[in-house]
Design a protein around this motif. Structure first.
Motif, PDB file in Angstrom:
ATOM      1  N   ALA A 701      -9.702  10.112  11.341  1.00 42.93           N
ATOM      2  CA  ALA A 701      -8.493   9.835  12.167  1.00 42.93           C
ATOM      3  C   ALA A 701      -7.295  10.538  11.622  1.00 42.93           C
ATOM      4  O   ALA A 701      -7.299  10.022  10.221  1.00 42.93           O
ATOM      5  N   ASN A 799      -6.577  13.605  18.769  1.00 46.94           N
ATOM      6  CA  ASN A 799      -6.840  13.111  17.170  1.00 46.94           C
ATOM      7  C   ASN A 799      -5.984  14.194  16.487  1.00 46.94           C
ATOM      8  O   ASN A 799      -6.709  15.126  16.023  1.00 46.94           O
ATOM      9  N   PRO A 800      -4.663  14.470  16.423  1.00 51.16           N
ATOM     10  CA  PRO A 800      -3.729  13.552  17.147  1.00 51.16           C
ATOM     11  C   PRO A 800      -3.323  13.914  18.347  1.00 51.16           C
ATOM     12  O   PRO A 800      -3.760  14.834  18.889  1.00 51.16           O
ATOM     13  N   ASN A 852     -10.507  15.634  21.331  1.00 52.84           N
ATOM     14  CA  ASN A 852     -11.134  15.529  19.941  1.00 52.84           C
ATOM     15  C   ASN A 852     -12.290  16.418  19.561  1.00 52.84           C
ATOM     16  O   ASN A 852     -13.230  15.899  19.093  1.00 52.84           O
TER      17      ASN A 852
END
Length: 917
Positions: A701, A799-800, A852
């Protein structure tokens, strides 16, 4: 450019004889099939097609005789014409309200038989004394002299000093002339090996390479006839360029038996290729004749194998195949396109062959194509979205066959606009019907398509007529249709207003939206058509008019600051005297704003990169104080700027860079624009945004790394801008192209294309991908026309997510994502339309493949919540809208109106038309 003469060409006796032969062949074939059983998804030809066709796509009974089928078809046509009906809505979901133009099928006036609107006849293709030169599609003015006159082409004469500055071989040669490698071009000598050596010289990127931006090559062909017994392979980052004033001929020998005279992506065993087809970028082929007339017509050979992706083009090419008649086994094809993610074609002529253009690719824009005497002009094998603009089909058996797949159509969606089909047996063959699945597969949009002595216009493969021919079809839609409107409803005893939509699955003539006159050609043979303009090649300009950036003193070395050199160079060129600024291939470092003079003509030598540097001391390092890197005109200025074959990049992070701001309007419509000009951000040597420092991190993350920031905004069309854009790609790299790992990367670019123009603007074949807030933002704008647009959501999101680096700014009309409550919501908008009117989009492919980097979300179509947002706008017309991985295809004023679940297609989800009048 090769295109249409403004005068009509009279039919010859050979044309008439050929048409009679075709008719006889069809009658013989029909008679031979009298007892056959139809097995696939079209209506039985024994059906009375004046009845409800909700089951029209199914046939489980033997076909009746050809004579009975023809009688039934005539009856259906007569019933439709007498009844003033175009067709019927099928599997209707909602009744259309009075606000919906789609509820009215318009009876269209039939057109009298006419002469051809076409390019040269087969026997008068080039170099003939009695044939006037083909015209440029803009202005319809003939070039000086005769086509094929042999006037020296500046490309062959200009001093060559370009260099691949970020490569590893200091002696690498960018420019190569095939004659220097032993090619004769005498029509006798087999030139295969010489041409192959010219293409491959310098250890170029081919088999096993994947991609490389360090070995670009222009392979030049002087006039002549080059005999080829084996295919010529195109390496990565290659432009094959012929003499535009005397087109070189690439001619197959009688023994030629390969996939194409030119092959853009060679096949390996088991279906593998040299390059991954979706990443097979950076190719050009222009100014050639490809000739297969010496080859056995029953041999499946092609002029070009064109399996390509973005930043690719074919232009100004003639394809000569053996002329036959339908059913004769002719297997030759002009272009064989079997896969990829393109792309752009313009100014092509196809003569003869079993198929002129065999088309299969995710998305493509094709314009100004002529087909003469092909058995089938266009065979659409598969796609997601294609736009065909200004297509002229003459004396062919079938104009368009999009029936591949039968009851499960393999064609996603097609748009035909401003086209003429003349003296052709069948217009369009489709398999979209009441029984075809998925729901939206086989979507078709016709806008201003004239069928002259061509009947039927649209039919099923078994001959059942859907739309009769011999008429001008102003607007026809088959597929899912949505009309949004302002509804009134009651909530908590209050009268409320909000957007709603009617929806239906239709197959019918529909009302044509009014287009502003500003977007249209107002006189000449193309009056009423949407304005278009081919890429300038300056064929008639003397080499003495081209001024070199290197000769002036620019460094182009990718290291030293070239700002003052480039500005002074642009200012020094005498544009009023017809001079043209020529940027030799190199890398030009820019640290402060460059202003392009209002009448500049700028040509790049195979996309020389302008490297916008955001390091300390430059103007481009502060995202809170963005500055323009390249400015075209001042607000309110008019001029004639033309930019071709240029490339804009960043040199490391430049988060305060507006890569280009365009203020200029043309002195008249279409006199200014950009062609084959691109923005490539990161992923290659010299960008400092590569896999070595910006590798993806899906298992961690994280926020956005400032070392991997790119630009503030790629392109801004301001309120006073008016221009033509054609084949433009704004790519924020998702993977490494030069380092050996070729891994995926995280590069953070704020915004793609912002259009605030008050019009007119014409955008053909564009793609903007992987920016953070949006790829396309039409804000406070009007009178904007877009052909196929293509978008991909940034792969690393969420992510992000979109809001982690470039904060929305109201002054820049950014989306603020206030409607979001799911983690898949704050992601790149594919297309946002805000406070705008008279916006026309003919074809869109807006894709969200990952969440992601995880493609599992495609299985449930929830990689992203929204991709198209229409806000405070009206007179919005979106045709052939395709999305991938998005739950809500369209929201209006934060109300979800078009769910993907109702609009499934082959891979994408598709709406034939979304309109908000």
């Amino acid at each position: 450019m090769l295109s249409r003469p403004p005068t009509k060409i009279t039919l010859t006796q050979a044309d008439i004889t050929l048409a009679e032969d075709r008719k006889a062949a069809r009658e013989r074939a029909a008679a031979a099939q009298q007892s056959a059983t139809y097995s696939g998804g079209e209506p039985s030809s024994s059906q009375d097609t004046t009845e409800d066709i909700s089951d029209a796509g199914h046939d489980d009974s033997p076909a009746v005789s050809a004579q009975t089928a023809a009688a039934r078809a005539r009856k259906a046509r007569e019933a439709r014409i007498m009844g003033g009906q175009g067709a019927r809505a099928i599997q209707q979901t909602f009744e259309f309200g009075s606000v919906n133009d789609l509820s009215h099928a318009l009876p269209l006036p039939s057109q009298p038989d006419g002469d051809l609107i076409s390019g040269p006849q087969l026997e008068d293709l080039y170099g003939s004394d009695d044939m006037e030169s083909p015209v440029h599609t803009f202005g319809h003015e003939k070039r000086a002299g005769k086509y094929g006159s042999g006037t020296p082409y500046w490309v062959s004469q200009i001093k060559r000093q370009g260099k691949a500055v970020y490569g590893v071989n200091a002696s690498y040669v960018v420019w190569r002339n095939v004659k220097d490698y032993g090619a004769k071009g005498d029509g006798v000598t087999d030139d295969t090996w010489a041409l192959g050596n010219a293409s491959s010289d310098g250890g170029r990127c081919g088999l096993g390479c994947d991609s490389s931006m360090t070995t670009p090559a222009i392979v030049y062909f002087p006039a002549g006839t080059y005999m080829v017994s084996q295919k010529i392979n195109l390496y990565y980052y290659t432009a094959m360029v012929g003499d535009a004033n005397n087109l070189p001929v690439i001619k197959g020998t009688p023994e030629f038996d390969a996939i194409g005279l030119f092959d853009a992506n060679p096949y390996l065993p088991y279906g593998f290729n040299w390059f991954q087809n979706q990443n097979n970028m950076w190719r050009q082929i222009r100014n050639f004749v490809f000739d297969l007339t010496l080859v056995d017509p029953n041999r499946g050979v092609h002029g070009i194998h064109w399996q390509v992706a973005q930043a690719t083009s074919l232009q100004n090419i003639v394809f000569n195949c053996v002329v036959g008649i339908p059913g004769d086994g002719n297997a030759q094809q002009g272009v064989f396109m079997d896969n990829g993610s393109g792309g752009h074609l313009e100014d092509l002529i196809f003569n003869g062959g079993g198929i002129g253009l065999f088309a299969g690719n995710q998305q493509f824009t094709m314009r100004n194509l002529t087909f003469n005497r092909c058995n089938t002009a266009i065979f659409q094998n598969w796609n997601w979205v294609f736009m065909y603009k200004s297509i002229f089909i003459n004396n062919c058996g079938t104009a368009v066959d999009m029936s591949s797949g039968g009851d499960v159509p393999a064609t996603g969606s097609l748009v035909f606009q401003d086209s003429v089909f003349t003296n052709t047996d069948i217009g369009i063959i489709t398999s979209f019907s009441g029984n075809s699945t998925p729901t939206a597969a086989g979507t078709l949009v016709l806008d201003n398509v004239n069928f002259i002595n061509t009947d039927p216009a649209v039919q099923y493969k078994n001959g059942t007529v859907i739309i009769p021919g011999n008429q001008l079809v102003r607007s026809y839609v088959q597929g899912k249709a949505y009309t949004a409107y302002e509804s009134m409803y009651t909530e908590n005893n209050l009268t409320c207003y909000g957007p709603a939509a009617n929806s239906a699955r239709i197959q019918q003539l529909v009302g044509q939206p009014t287009k502003p006159t500003s977007l249209l050609v107002t006189d000449g043979p193309r009056a009423g058509m949407v304005l278009e303009r081919s890429k300038p090649q300056y064929e008639g300009v003397s080499v003495t008019k081209f001024k070199s950036s290197y000769d002036f003193g620019c460094y182009g070395d990718g290291v030293r600051d070239d700002t003052a050199n480039v500005q002074n160079f642009l200012n020094s060129v005498n544009y009023a005297n017809g001079e043209i600024a020529y940027f030799d291939h190199g890398a030009y470092v820019i640290r402060h704003t460059i202003t392009i003079p209002n009448n500049a003509k700028i040509v790049g030598e195979l996309w020389p990169p302008m490297m916008v540097d955001g390091s300390a001391g430059s103007d481009f390092g502060d995202m809170n104080n963005p500055k323009v890197a390249f400015r075209v005109g001042q607000p309110g200025d008019k001029g004639t700027v033309e930019i071709t074959d240029m490339l804009f990049q960043t040199l490391g992070p430049a988060p305060g860079a507006i890569m280009m701001e365009w203020n200029l309007a043309g002195t008249s419509p279409g006199t200014t624009g950009m062609w084959d000009t691109h923005w490539r951000i990161g992923g290659g040597n010299g960008t400092q945004l590569q896999s070595s420092n910006c590798a993806k991190q899906p298992n961690l993350a994280h926020g956005a790394s400032k070392t991997c920031y790119a630009a503030f905004l790629l392109l801004h069309l301001t309120k006073t801008a008016s221009l033509v854009m054609s084949n433009n790609w704004g790519w924020v790299a998702d993977h490494e192209m030069d380092l050996p790992d070729h891994n995926q990367i995280d590069v953070y670019n704020g915004r793609g294309l912002l259009v605030e123009s008050q019009g007119p603007v014409w955008i053909y074949g564009s793609s903007f991908e992987h920016s953070q807030l949006y790829n396309y933002n039409i804000a406070n704008a009007k009178e904007i026309y877009m052909g196929v647009i293509q978008s991909e959501t940034a792969y690393m999101q969420n992510n992000p997510n979109s809001l982690s680096n470039y904060s929305p700014l109201a002054g820049w009309s950014d989306p603020d994502f206030t409607q979001c409550y799911l983690p898949t919501c704050p992601k790149t908008f594919g297309l946002r339309i805000f406070n705008s009117t008279y916006i026309y989009n003919y074809g869109a492919g807006l894709y969200s493949f990952f969440n992601n980097y995880d493609g599992g979300c495609l299985l449930t179509t929830n990689c992203q919540q929204y991709t198209v947002s229409v806000e405070q706008s009206e007179a919005i017309y979106l045709y052939a809208l395709n999305t991938v991985g998005t739950a809500i295809m369209v929201e209006v004023d934060q109300v979800a109106l078009v769910p993907e679940a109702a609009n499934g297609n082959t891979f994408a989800d598709t709406v034939a038309i979304f309109e908000y009048p």
